[in-house]
Every structure is written in C-alpha cells, then in structure tokens.
Scaffold this motif. Sequence first.
Motif, PDB file in Angstrom:
ATOM      1  N   GLN A 168       0.828  -1.207   0.000  1.00  0.00           N
ATOM      2  CA  GLN A 168       0.000   0.000   0.000  1.00  0.00           C
ATOM      3  C   GLN A 168       0.864   1.260   0.000  1.00  0.00           C
ATOM      4  O   GLN A 168       1.847   1.323   0.743  1.00  0.00           O
ATOM      5  CB  GLN A 168      -0.889   0.028   1.254  1.00  0.00           C
ATOM      6  CG  GLN A 168      -1.943  -1.051   1.286  1.00  0.00           C
ATOM      7  CD  GLN A 168      -2.874  -0.990   0.094  1.00  0.00           C
ATOM      8  OE1 GLN A 168      -3.416   0.059  -0.236  1.00  0.00           O
ATOM      9  NE2 GLN A 168      -3.009  -2.132  -0.597  1.00  0.00           N
ATOM     10  N   ILE A 214       1.559   5.186   0.998  1.00  0.00           N
ATOM     11  CA  ILE A 214       1.258   5.890   2.237  1.00  0.00           C
ATOM     12  C   ILE A 214       0.555   7.191   1.907  1.00  0.00           C
ATOM     13  O   ILE A 214       1.107   8.030   1.188  1.00  0.00           O
ATOM     14  CB  ILE A 214       2.554   6.190   3.022  1.00  0.00           C
ATOM     15  CG1 ILE A 214       3.325   4.888   3.257  1.00  0.00           C
ATOM     16  CG2 ILE A 214       2.229   6.867   4.355  1.00  0.00           C
ATOM     17  CD1 ILE A 214       4.655   5.087   3.970  1.00  0.00           C
ATOM     18  N   ALA A 215      -0.660   7.356   2.430  1.00  0.00           N
ATOM     19  CA  ALA A 215      -1.391   8.604   2.198  1.00  0.00           C
ATOM     20  C   ALA A 215      -0.746   9.706   3.027  1.00  0.00           C
ATOM     21  O   ALA A 215      -0.208   9.448   4.108  1.00  0.00           O
ATOM     22  CB  ALA A 215      -2.857   8.429   2.582  1.00  0.00           C
ATOM     23  N   ARG A 216      -0.818  10.933   2.513  1.00  0.00           N
ATOM     24  CA  ARG A 216      -0.186  12.066   3.174  1.00  0.00           C
ATOM     25  C   ARG A 216      -0.607  12.181   4.642  1.00  0.00           C
ATOM     26  O   ARG A 216       0.215  12.378   5.530  1.00  0.00           O
ATOM     27  CB  ARG A 216      -0.545  13.341   2.407  1.00  0.00           C
ATOM     28  CG  ARG A 216      -0.077  14.641   3.037  1.00  0.00           C
ATOM     29  CD  ARG A 216       1.440  14.735   3.014  1.00  0.00           C
ATOM     30  NE  ARG A 216       1.886  15.921   3.731  1.00  0.00           N
ATOM     31  CZ  ARG A 216       2.090  15.955   5.043  1.00  0.00           C
ATOM     32  NH1 ARG A 216       1.895  14.874   5.766  1.00  0.00           N
ATOM     33  NH2 ARG A 216       2.506  17.058   5.629  1.00  0.00           N
ATOM     34  N   GLU A 217      -1.902  12.011   4.906  1.00  0.00           N
ATOM     35  CA  GLU A 217      -2.391  12.217   6.278  1.00  0.00           C
ATOM     36  C   GLU A 217      -2.014  11.053   7.196  1.00  0.00           C
ATOM     37  O   GLU A 217      -2.115  11.159   8.411  1.00  0.00           O
ATOM     38  CB  GLU A 217      -3.908  12.477   6.289  1.00  0.00           C
ATOM     39  CG  GLU A 217      -4.795  11.330   5.838  1.00  0.00           C
ATOM     40  CD  GLU A 217      -4.913  11.244   4.301  1.00  0.00           C
ATOM     41  OE1 GLU A 217      -4.194  11.973   3.587  1.00  0.00           O
ATOM     42  OE2 GLU A 217      -5.731  10.419   3.835  1.00  0.00           O
ATOM     43  N   ARG A 218      -1.579   9.924   6.617  1.00  0.00           N
ATOM     44  CA  ARG A 218      -1.191   8.772   7.427  1.00  0.00           C
ATOM     45  C   ARG A 218       0.312   8.736   7.682  1.00  0.00           C
ATOM     46  O   ARG A 218       0.807   7.890   8.413  1.00  0.00           O
ATOM     47  CB  ARG A 218      -1.600   7.465   6.727  1.00  0.00           C
ATOM     48  CG  ARG A 218      -3.091   7.261   6.566  1.00  0.00           C
ATOM     49  CD  ARG A 218      -3.731   6.685   7.820  1.00  0.00           C
ATOM     50  NE  ARG A 218      -3.023   5.480   8.284  1.00  0.00           N
ATOM     51  CZ  ARG A 218      -2.967   5.101   9.544  1.00  0.00           C
ATOM     52  NH1 ARG A 218      -3.543   5.825  10.484  1.00  0.00           N
ATOM     53  NH2 ARG A 218      -2.328   3.996   9.881  1.00  0.00           N
ATOM     54  N   THR A 223       2.689  10.477   9.274  1.00  0.00           N
ATOM     55  CA  THR A 223       3.277  10.576  10.609  1.00  0.00           C
ATOM     56  C   THR A 223       3.035   9.306  11.415  1.00  0.00           C
ATOM     57  O   THR A 223       3.941   8.767  12.053  1.00  0.00           O
ATOM     58  CB  THR A 223       2.676  11.784  11.355  1.00  0.00           C
ATOM     59  OG1 THR A 223       2.774  12.912  10.507  1.00  0.00           O
ATOM     60  CG2 THR A 223       3.418  12.039  12.644  1.00  0.00           C
ATOM     61  N   GLU A 224       1.803   8.828  11.359  1.00  0.00           N
ATOM     62  CA  GLU A 224       1.455   7.629  12.123  1.00  0.00           C
ATOM     63  C   GLU A 224       2.235   6.401  11.619  1.00  0.00           C
ATOM     64  O   GLU A 224       2.753   5.612  12.398  1.00  0.00           O
ATOM     65  CB  GLU A 224      -0.061   7.404  12.016  1.00  0.00           C
ATOM     66  CG  GLU A 224      -0.611   6.256  12.846  1.00  0.00           C
ATOM     67  CD  GLU A 224      -0.378   6.435  14.347  1.00  0.00           C
ATOM     68  OE1 GLU A 224      -0.066   7.561  14.785  1.00  0.00           O
ATOM     69  OE2 GLU A 224      -0.497   5.433  15.076  1.00  0.00           O
ATOM     70  N   GLU A 225       2.317   6.279  10.306  1.00  0.00           N
ATOM     71  CA  GLU A 225       3.048   5.128   9.756  1.00  0.00           C
ATOM     72  C   GLU A 225       4.528   5.201  10.131  1.00  0.00           C
ATOM     73  O   GLU A 225       5.150   4.198  10.466  1.00  0.00           O
ATOM     74  CB  GLU A 225       2.907   5.067   8.226  1.00  0.00           C
ATOM     75  CG  GLU A 225       1.507   4.732   7.732  1.00  0.00           C
ATOM     76  CD  GLU A 225       1.011   3.360   8.194  1.00  0.00           C
ATOM     77  OE1 GLU A 225       1.818   2.547   8.665  1.00  0.00           O
ATOM     78  OE2 GLU A 225      -0.212   3.128   8.088  1.00  0.00           O
ATOM     79  N   ARG A 231       5.116   3.940  13.593  1.00  0.00           N
ATOM     80  CA  ARG A 231       5.120   2.464  13.685  1.00  0.00           C
ATOM     81  C   ARG A 231       6.450   1.906  13.198  1.00  0.00           C
ATOM     82  O   ARG A 231       7.037   1.024  13.822  1.00  0.00           O
ATOM     83  CB  ARG A 231       3.979   1.877  12.852  1.00  0.00           C
ATOM     84  CG  ARG A 231       2.608   2.111  13.422  1.00  0.00           C
ATOM     85  CD  ARG A 231       1.556   1.388  12.584  1.00  0.00           C
ATOM     86  NE  ARG A 231       1.468  -0.035  12.922  1.00  0.00           N
ATOM     87  CZ  ARG A 231       0.684  -0.496  13.886  1.00  0.00           C
ATOM     88  NH1 ARG A 231      -0.064   0.316  14.596  1.00  0.00           N
ATOM     89  NH2 ARG A 231       0.645  -1.788  14.150  1.00  0.00           N
TER      90      ARG A 231
END
Lengths: 284, 343
Positions: free
Chosen positions: A236, A238-242, A244-246, A249
């Motif tokens: 997948q 990585i979407a811009r808004e995801r 930081t969270e990714e 992890r």
Amino acid sequence: MAHTAKSADKPCARAVHRSTLVTRTVADPNGKDGPMEQSALWAQLERVLDPELDESIVRLGFVRRLEQDGSSVRVVLRLPTYWCSPNFVYLMADGVRRVLTELPGIESVRVELEEHFASEEISSGVTSGRSFRELFPTEAQEELDELRYRFLVKGYASRLLVLVQALRSAGASDDELVESSLGQLEHTGDLAWLVLDDRRRGPVRGRIVERYLVRRAELGLPMLPESPLLLLADGQPIARERLTEELRRLRATVVNLRASTALCEALLHSRQQWWQSERKEVWR
Amino acid sequence: MITIDGQEVFVIDGHMHFWDGSPQNWRNQWGEAWIKCFYDYHLALSPKEAVWPFEKFMKYSVDDLVRDLFLEGHVDMGIFNSTYLREFFTNGFNTHEQNYALVQQYPDRFILCGSFDPRWGEAGFDTFRRMVEQYPIRGLKLYTAEWYNGSRGWKLSDPMAYRYLELCRELGIKNIHVHKGPTVYPLSKDAFDVHDIDYAATDFPDLNFIVEHVGLPRLDDFCWIAKQEKNVYAGLAVASAFIATRPRYFAEIMANLLYWVGEDKILFGSDYAIWTPKWIVEAFARFELPEDLKQEYGVDLTPQAKRKILGENAARLYGIDIAAQKAKLAQDPIGQQLGAQAA
C-alpha cells in the motif's frame, strides 16, 4: 569480532573495515588461496544477514574463521550467546552454505558453530543440507520461511524509515515524499538524489537507497519507475495524512532492531573472555 | 532512598533474583552455559565500577543482596521473579523455596512469585495449590522457555496453560509476570513472538500480565499488543540496563513505551543480580528524554512518570498502600539500619 561490529555504525569506517576484516580473520594455513578468491568468499558472506537484526553477519562480527581447501570451505560462526535461538542460527548457517555453494568451484561447505547449545545438530544438519524441521522434529512446528519473511518485513520497515529520514534531512518535504515515484530516484556512485520537476533533493548515501530497493524487490513489491517511492510492506502507498502515524510504527521496529543489535554486539564482546580464559569442565 | 524533584520516591524493584549458579549446583553443561550467558549480560551493560568477579556472580550472599538492593540500591521492596531451571541446576536456579528463606527474614521487603508449568498437566494442579497455600505467593513468574522432559518451551495460549490461569483466578493470584525476552531457547514455539500474551490477556481480563523485558528484542510486537490490552504491562528489566552505556537506545525504548503503552503501565526492574539497581535507579532519576524524541512522540519522562514507573505502578498492582508500607519498612531491621545511617 565485536570491534568490527561497533565500527559498522560509522559509515566512513566501512570501506576500510571490510578489507581489514578479511586480512585479520582469514586463516590461510596452506597459503595457496589467492586474495581474489578469498575476497569473493567474503563478498558472498556479506550477503548473509542475521534475520532478526537485518545486518550482515560479517559486519556483526559473527564470522570467526573462513578456510578454503580447494573446493571445500569451512566457516566457523561465533554468536553473541550460547542460547541464540536455533531457528535464527539455522537461517544464518544455512544462508552461509547457500551463498558459498553459488560460487563456481565451491562444492562443499562446512558450517560450524562455536559454543552453542545446539552446535552439533545445526552444524551437521546444515552441512548435509537438512531442513530445520528434520533437525528438530519434535519442536519445530513449521518451516522457517514464514519466520524469514516476517523479519524481511521488519528489515524493510527499517530501510524505508532510514530512507525517509535521509531524504527529509536532505530537504524533501512530506508532500514531495508521498507524491514521488521510484523513477525520480537518481543514483550515481555512492550518492543518490530525489529528482523533482525543477530541482533535486539530496544527496543521501547511495547505500541507503540500495538497501531499500534490494529489500523492496525481495518482498516482491512493485519496482516500476512509476511505482510510488514509498510503499508499506503490504504494497500500500502511504497517504499524506497517514504519514506521521506510519512513520511512528516503523520507528518502533527500528528502535527494536537497533537496541537488539547493540545488545548483541555488547554480548559478543563479553563472550570473548571465555575463549581467553581456560575452560573448566567441572561437571564431567 | 532517592529523591526526584526534592520528593522521596518509593522504589519497587519489579524483577530481582537470589540465585545459586555455582558449579556445585550445575546439573550439566547447560548450567554452566546459563550462568556464563548471564554474566555476559552483566559485563555487556554494567558500568565498570559495578562489575563483579565471576565467582561472586555465580553465588552471592544474603548480605550482598540486602546491601545492593536496600542499603545502597535505593530499593524499598523487591519482587522475586522465581526461576526454576531444574534441568540445568540440581537444586533449581532461584525457586520460590530458595527465595522464601529471604522472605521469612524480611517479610515486608519482598513479594514472592511462584510459577506453574502447563506441561505438568492436571497432575500439577495439586502441587500448584499446595505452593500457594504453603508459601506467601502473591504473583507468578512464568518462563515459557523452560526445558521440561524433552520439551523446550510452551505458550501461554496452550489449553493447559489456560487451566492454570483459571486456577489462578480461583486462588486469587492476579499478577502474572511472563518472561518474554532475549536469548533464551525455545525453538519455533515462541522464540520470536509475544503474541501468546495477546490471547491470554484477552481471555483473562481480570488478570494482569507483566511482560518482563518488554519483549526485547520484540519490542515493537509487544507495543502493538500492550496498546490494545488494558491488562498488559511493561516490565523494564534488561531495557533499564541500557541506561548507562547506551542512553540513546534507552531513551528511544522509553519514548516508544510512553507513547504506545503509557506511564501507568510501565514497571521498573533491575534484573538483579544481572545488574545492581543503584546505578540504574540513580541514572533513571536524573534521566531526561532528548528534545527530538519528546517532539517526535509527544511524550515526556516527567518526575511524575518516573515515580509511577519506579514504584507506584507496582504498588497499585499488588495493593500496597505506600504510606503505610513505608511506616512498616522503617521499623524492620533494614529500615532501622538505614535510619541509623541517615542519623
């Protein structure tokens, strides 16, 4: 050898370190092995990774001896503890056998373990090409491919994060990172750049890009020039808004790898003492 | 006694041992290899001034322990993580029976953990009940890597393990310390994963699972589980020893734990006698997370977080009223000696 493992943190020490390692640890009792062949053997061994640490067993200092006699090679591994998990040990020992037999002219490889509780089983098992489940029939519940894959993924996480961090500190913005594709990576010699329409971001160390691409291909992820630059291990983007969270992890996985590597290096260093002092075998 | 921000901190060492790793107790070569491996850990992360000779490390005295923990180590109470290893050591490595000798001598200083092994089967139920009746067992230490009759490991999700966890419920044992850590054996059974904790924690929400060594080298897997399960705690033993020689790694581990697990669910442990608590507690009391990690994770190791981690969290799990306990401890022989020293 622990001192070599420690220096692996410093990029500038690497090139020097590799050649000193060869001359220092290769035992060459017959004196008939040419330096070219020896370095070819070492180059192959470089490819064998500690699956858990995602680092070459040569860089980690696990290769204690490498001896060649005609078409036979003997490799002695010394691991950070007597209790290293046999499944990981097996993966490394079997990896050694595989990469060396790929070389033309090498027909047999004997892999020995110094002081490991399952030395016998693993040494003789790997040398004769038996599977892990054949070696430990009552305890191993699955073959090791799944385990290998799990750690390939962790290693990928680490390589992806390192790439992102390097590009960020070379000036790439998060938007640029998530919108770029593989084809925008430009790689020359030891350096690499991310090429944008009107400028380029970089340079970053070429090895960072290389390590990322190698593992990405190993995982069977898309490698086309138009494929997104950043892909998660499941393929997948990585979407811009995801982002930081990714990254957070990924970061936990990387901290883990680094802490484990640090511990292994320190343990390996401590283990040297038992070879230096005379061993007492009291229980016999 | 140690202070943080001028305030006295109650310290519970959540992971300590009183072992016999001497040659007289080695059953075979595994016993020797075991204690040597422990010593490698000791050497690898101890600061120079805290290094012991191997002789002492194999077997230390009650006096050593009392001094290293209570008189010099800033520790108020210790949790005995009993470890059996009967296939390596003739009398066991540090069984609850061995540890009980110290508990008898200093009853208010220790929390004694017993254990079970699902491979005992139903035949072990009675032994387990007797252990809980005869000894002041307040928690359990489970060692999934223990060798037993040719088997080299088990999982917390095994059906027989569940039977024992049900028995824990019945007998009122709530706190289960589980070793999930570096180096030890089992083959493919659980050498690389902490997921069996996930099953047990979900199915036994009324029990607390303290994952010793925070799953290192499986910290990331542990974090995902602990984030989801309210009753999963992080035991800092081994991780805490990074603090002196590898402070950056320690900071990164702490930042991750604070972010994923939270300051209410982290328990300090020294893993004594692999490491002595003095230098760890002192370093921890002054430790500051680097600014970049604070920013990145949005967490901080505040004085309040430190107090929780060093003692308040463990006290809560074991139902210890800190003020009352302090008053009691001031009166025991160790407390009196500390009082005399301070005067």
